[in-house]
Motif scaffolding. Structure first.
Motif, short mmCIF file in Angstrom:
data_model
loop_
_atom_site.label_atom_id
_atom_site.label_comp_id
_atom_site.label_asym_id
_atom_site.label_seq_id
_atom_site.Cartn_x
_atom_site.Cartn_y
_atom_site.Cartn_z
N ASP A 1 0.86 -1.24 -0.05
CA ASP A 1 0.08 0.10 -0.06
C ASP A 1 0.73 1.38 0.16
O ASP A 1 0.36 2.39 -0.06
CB ASP A 1 -0.93 0.00 1.16
N ARG A 2 2.05 1.09 0.15
CA ARG A 2 3.25 2.26 0.01
C ARG A 2 3.57 2.60 -1.48
O ARG A 2 4.20 3.54 -1.41
CB ARG A 2 4.25 2.21 1.12
N PHE A 3 3.48 1.63 -2.08
CA PHE A 3 3.90 1.90 -3.54
C PHE A 3 3.15 2.97 -4.26
O PHE A 3 1.86 3.26 -3.84
CB PHE A 3 3.79 0.77 -4.16
N GLU A 4 3.86 3.85 -5.15
CA GLU A 4 3.07 5.00 -5.74
C GLU A 4 3.25 4.72 -7.17
O GLU A 4 4.17 4.12 -7.72
CB GLU A 4 3.77 6.17 -5.24
N ARG A 5 2.11 4.77 -7.78
CA ARG A 5 2.16 4.87 -9.41
C ARG A 5 3.16 5.78 -9.92
O ARG A 5 3.16 6.94 -9.57
CB ARG A 5 0.75 4.97 -10.02
N TRP A 6 3.89 5.65 -10.93
CA TRP A 6 4.77 6.49 -11.29
C TRP A 6 4.18 7.44 -12.34
O TRP A 6 4.61 8.76 -12.29
CB TRP A 6 6.10 5.69 -12.38
N LYS A 7 3.36 6.93 -13.37
CA LYS A 7 2.41 7.81 -14.29
C LYS A 7 3.37 8.74 -15.30
O LYS A 7 2.50 9.55 -15.74
CB LYS A 7 1.60 8.75 -13.35
N LYS A 8 4.57 8.21 -15.53
CA LYS A 8 5.32 9.06 -16.47
C LYS A 8 5.84 8.14 -17.43
O LYS A 8 6.12 7.12 -17.18
CB LYS A 8 6.58 9.93 -15.96
N ASP A 9 6.53 8.65 -18.64
CA ASP A 9 6.90 7.71 -19.48
C ASP A 9 8.39 7.14 -19.33
O ASP A 9 8.60 6.11 -19.85
CB ASP A 9 7.00 8.42 -21.04
N ASN A 10 9.12 7.86 -18.66
CA ASN A 10 10.43 7.28 -18.14
C ASN A 10 10.55 7.41 -16.85
O ASN A 10 10.03 8.50 -16.00
CB ASN A 10 11.48 8.23 -18.79
N VAL A 11 11.17 6.62 -15.97
CA VAL A 11 11.43 6.39 -14.67
C VAL A 11 12.75 7.16 -14.47
O VAL A 11 13.73 6.40 -14.79
CB VAL A 11 11.15 5.06 -14.08
N HIS A 12 12.99 8.20 -13.68
CA HIS A 12 14.25 8.64 -13.52
C HIS A 12 14.28 9.17 -11.85
O HIS A 12 13.51 10.07 -11.72
CB HIS A 12 14.43 9.87 -14.40
N LEU A 13 15.12 8.42 -11.16
CA LEU A 13 14.85 8.78 -9.68
C LEU A 13 16.33 9.32 -9.26
O LEU A 13 16.45 9.60 -7.92
CB LEU A 13 14.50 7.48 -9.11
N GLY A 14 17.09 9.65 -10.22
CA GLY A 14 18.56 10.47 -9.76
C GLY A 14 19.32 9.30 -9.04
O GLY A 14 19.25 8.22 -8.83
N THR A 15 20.19 10.01 -8.26
CA THR A 15 21.20 9.23 -7.44
C THR A 15 20.49 8.67 -6.11
O THR A 15 19.84 9.80 -5.35
CB THR A 15 22.55 9.93 -7.01
N ASN A 16 20.32 7.49 -5.76
CA ASN A 16 19.59 7.03 -4.44
C ASN A 16 20.37 6.09 -4.04
O ASN A 16 20.54 4.98 -4.75
CB ASN A 16 18.13 6.85 -4.83
N GLN A 17 20.91 5.82 -2.99
CA GLN A 17 21.79 4.76 -2.31
C GLN A 17 20.77 3.63 -1.63
O GLN A 17 21.15 2.34 -1.46
CB GLN A 17 22.64 5.20 -1.19
N ASN A 18 19.49 3.84 -1.71
CA ASN A 18 18.82 3.13 -1.09
C ASN A 18 17.86 1.93 -2.13
O ASN A 18 18.09 2.28 -3.29
CB ASN A 18 17.33 3.57 -0.40
N PRO A 19 17.71 0.62 -1.68
CA PRO A 19 17.01 -0.24 -2.87
C PRO A 19 15.57 0.62 -3.11
O PRO A 19 15.03 0.98 -2.48
CB PRO A 19 16.90 -1.50 -1.83
N ILE A 20 15.34 0.21 -4.46
CA ILE A 20 14.15 0.61 -5.06
C ILE A 20 13.45 -0.53 -5.49
O ILE A 20 13.91 -1.28 -6.27
CB ILE A 20 14.68 1.72 -6.10
#
Length: 672
Positions: free
Chosen positions: A64-83
């Motif tokens: 229930d904590r997941f969020e819909r991305w809703k964009k053509d490309n997924v770009h999350l920048g630099t993130n050290q946590n698992p996604i």
């Protein structure tokens, strides 16, 4: 075993309920088109695991904590946590479909295929694994989605940027897409190879090092571009994922672009500021190759992004600045780098969903890179042509000087031969000694001959001016106007100055140059010299001023110091334009010495000219700001007379900002 089944059943139930609220099922129709292709990035649900502890078994409680991305490309920048990513794919066809992740630089990708709460397929790969550790070999990550109702989970972890463009393909469509991509990349690689070989051929032909720097720039740009598309890992280091793990090193290859820019633009010949800026960019690049190996990969990534963006912008501005200064090859350079930067920016904007995700934007960096290579090839050719023109000009100048020297030597040899022929046989025994003495005196004779020729020419010109004007106005002296009188007066002063310097020069060259040492008032001497020289300053509207205490005394040769000061002031007037200023300043130093300086607001001198100012081998004549000419004796007298009085003379000058001559002598009561 029973507990495990109960757990998976609960997981499936919770997941199904959450899916009804958070996501929707991606359907693949039974009659799948062989060219089926569908981007599913905007259907993905995303969750960032800040605890870094979730597994496929425990992720169900976080659905229930997941969020819909809703964009053509997924770009999350630099993130050290698992996604985590998940979506439902209902493959209603009778064949497998392929899910492709179109970003090749993700350290670890764990793929989970879940049916009825049970993980039926699990696969882990990524750029930190050997290339062969992929379900389907290719430059991008590909996963097989079999027919049926599938829940797809991905756990992604990447030290650097996280991009996750997901697309579903039918096999035929994937093969077609791969073939098209391979063709485009093949054309690009072929183009790079042609550019490299073409410039290598020119380097081997004319041996200009600029071609080597350009080849390194092209190769580095191509490696970075191909790395972003996964081809370097596939073809160059498939068994060395450590290179991918130290990714900033690859981007650090941009250092060759900086070195090429420095060698190509030659900023040291145009601007000290831009030369320092470009070398500063170079040295900022250096830590990128060191930091990853001391555990500072994140810092290295920040440095390479800063230098890569801001540094490229500064190189473009430097090219534009030098273009405005008249350096023609910089025009091609500016155009080339504009193509490259625009291409990179468009590609980044497409991946960040700012621009449409269409091929022309996605591959804009490669298009810009290709145009950059073409324009820089033209730029290098033009740069080399300009260098060849400069070399040819220098060669012609050296050839001309060599011919002139050869003629002088030939004339001198003829004179010596005539002199020897007139000698009697009794002088033959002295020939050896005379030839040795002639060699020792040759340099001095050349200098004096050249000096006497110039002096004679200047005296003849000055006297001719006066004589000619006097003949014109001999019968009607009352018609002489002010300008004519000033011209005659200037010519007479010039003649007098030349004769005075010539007499002093003859005196010091025919004696031991032993000046007297007397104590006299320095202010009186300066005032007397200024009164003599003031008419010349008046004709050019130059302001002459004195900053000297009236009681200042000095111990020196008064006549020699007067000659030195007169020549310094004459030189200052000569090279100071109309309306300028000349200041004579005297300071008493704590060291017990007197410092006398002559400062003007004239045209100034380059550092090279200052260094050679007192050289006897330099140019004798230099035209002043109003066409004044001189013999060059004055500057020789200044140095020799000051040295004879055991003083020092220094010059501070800058082009366009005037010149200051500073003399230092012992004070009258110093006892030194």
């Amino acid at each position: 075993m029973i507990k495990r089944r109960i757990y998976y059943s609960c997981f499936f139930f919770i997941y199904f309920i959450a899916s009804a609220f958070a996501g929707r099922v991606i359907n693949v129709s039974p009659g799948i088109d062989r060219l089926f292709e569908k981007s599913i990035s905007k259907y993905l649900n995303v969750y960032i695991d800040s605890s870094q502890s979730l597994s496929i078994e425990s992720i169900s409680s976080y659905i229930d904590r997941f969020e819909r991305w809703k964009k053509d490309n997924v770009h999350l920048g630099t993130n050290q946590n698992p996604i985590w990513f998940y979506t439902d794919i209902n493959n209603q066809s009778n064949e497998d479909v392929i899910l492709q992740i179109g970003y090749p630089i993700l350290d670890t990708i764990s793929f989970y295929l879940v049916r009825n709460g049970v993980v039926v397929k699990e696969f882990t790969t990524g750029s930190s694994f050997e290339f062969e550790k992929r379900e389907i070999l290719g430059n991008y990550f590909k996963f097989i989605i079999p027919p049926g109702q599938n829940q797809v989970f991905f756990r992604v972890r990447s030290f650097y940027n996280v991009q996750f463009p997901a697309t579903l393909y039918a096999w035929k469509s994937l093969n077609y897409e791969n073939s098209k991509e391979a063709l485009l990349q093949g054309i690009y690689i072929g183009f790079v190879v042609i550019i490299v070989l073409y410039n290598l051929f020119f380097y081997l032909s004319i041996r200009d090092s600029i071609y080597i720097w350009y080849i390194l720039h092209v190769a580095a740009t191509a490696i970075i571009t191909l790395h972003l598309n996964g081809y370097t890992f596939k073809y160059l280091w498939p068994k060395l994922p450590i290179i991918n793990q130290n990714e900033p090193i690859i981007y650090g290859l941009g250092i060759f672009t900086t070195l090429f820019s420095i060698k190509f633009l030659r900023p040291e010949t145009f601007s000290r500021f831009w030369n320092k800026v470009l070398w500063g960019i170079f040295w900022l690049n250096v830590p990128v190759f060191i930091l990853p190996f001391v555990g500072e990969k994140l810092l290295a990534n920040m440095v390479v992004q800063l230098v890569g963006s801001f540094g490229c912008f500064l190189m473009l501005v430097a090219g534009f600045a030098l273009m405005l200064r008249g350096y023609r090859p910089a025009v091609f350079y500016v155009i080339a780098f504009s193509f490259l930067l625009v291409g990179v920016i468009l590609s980044i904007m497409a991946r960040m969903n700012i621009l449409p995700n269409i091929p022309v934007f996605v591959h804009a960096s490669q298009i810009g890179s290709g145009l950059d290579m073409i324009m820089l090839s033209l730029a290098v050719a033009d740069r080399v042509n300009e260098g060849l023109r400069e070399r040819k000009k220098l060669k012609n100048q050296l050839l001309k000087e060599a011919v002139e020297k050869e003629n002088i030597i030939r004339q001198q040899n003829l004179m010596l031969k005539d002199e020897v022929d007139r000698q009697t046989s009794d002088l033959k025994k002295a020939n050896t000694a005379l030839e040795k003495a002639a060699q020792e005196l040759k340099a001095k004779n050349e200098y004096q001959n050249k000096l006497l020729t110039i002096v004679g020419h200047d005296l003849k010109g000055s006297l001719a001016n006066v004589t000619g004007l006097l003949e014109i106005y001999r019968d009607k002296p009352e018609t002489i106007d002010r300008d004519t009188f000033d011209l005659m007066y200037t010519s007479a002063l010039n003649t007098t100055s030349i004769l005075q310097n010539l007499l002093v020069f003859a005196q010091i060259n025919n004696s031991d140059l032993r000046p007297g040492k007397f104590v006299f008032n320095l202010y009186t001497l300066i005032s007397r010299v200024i009164s003599q020289i003031r008419p010349q300053a008046y004709n050019k509207h130059i302001d002459l001023s004195i900053d000297c205490a009236k009681e200042t005394e000095i111990s020196a040769d008064e006549f020699y110091l007067e000659v030195v000061l007169r020549n310094l002031l004459a030189n200052a007037i000569k090279f100071t334009p109309q309306g300028g200023k000349i200041k004579v300043q005297v300071k008493e130093l704590p060291s017990g010495q007197i410092e006398l300086s002559v400062q003007d607001t004239g045209v100034g001198m380059s550092a090279e000219r200052v260094e050679k100012f007192f050289s006897k081998n330099g140019d004798f004549t230099t035209v002043g700001t109003s066409g004044e000419r001189g013999t060059g004796i004055g500057r020789i007298l200044i140095k020799e007379l000051v040295d004879a009085m055991k003083g020092t003379v220094s010059i501070a000058s800058e082009l366009g900002k005037g010149t200051t001559f500073t003399l230092t002598f012992n004070r009258a009561n110093s006892g030194k």
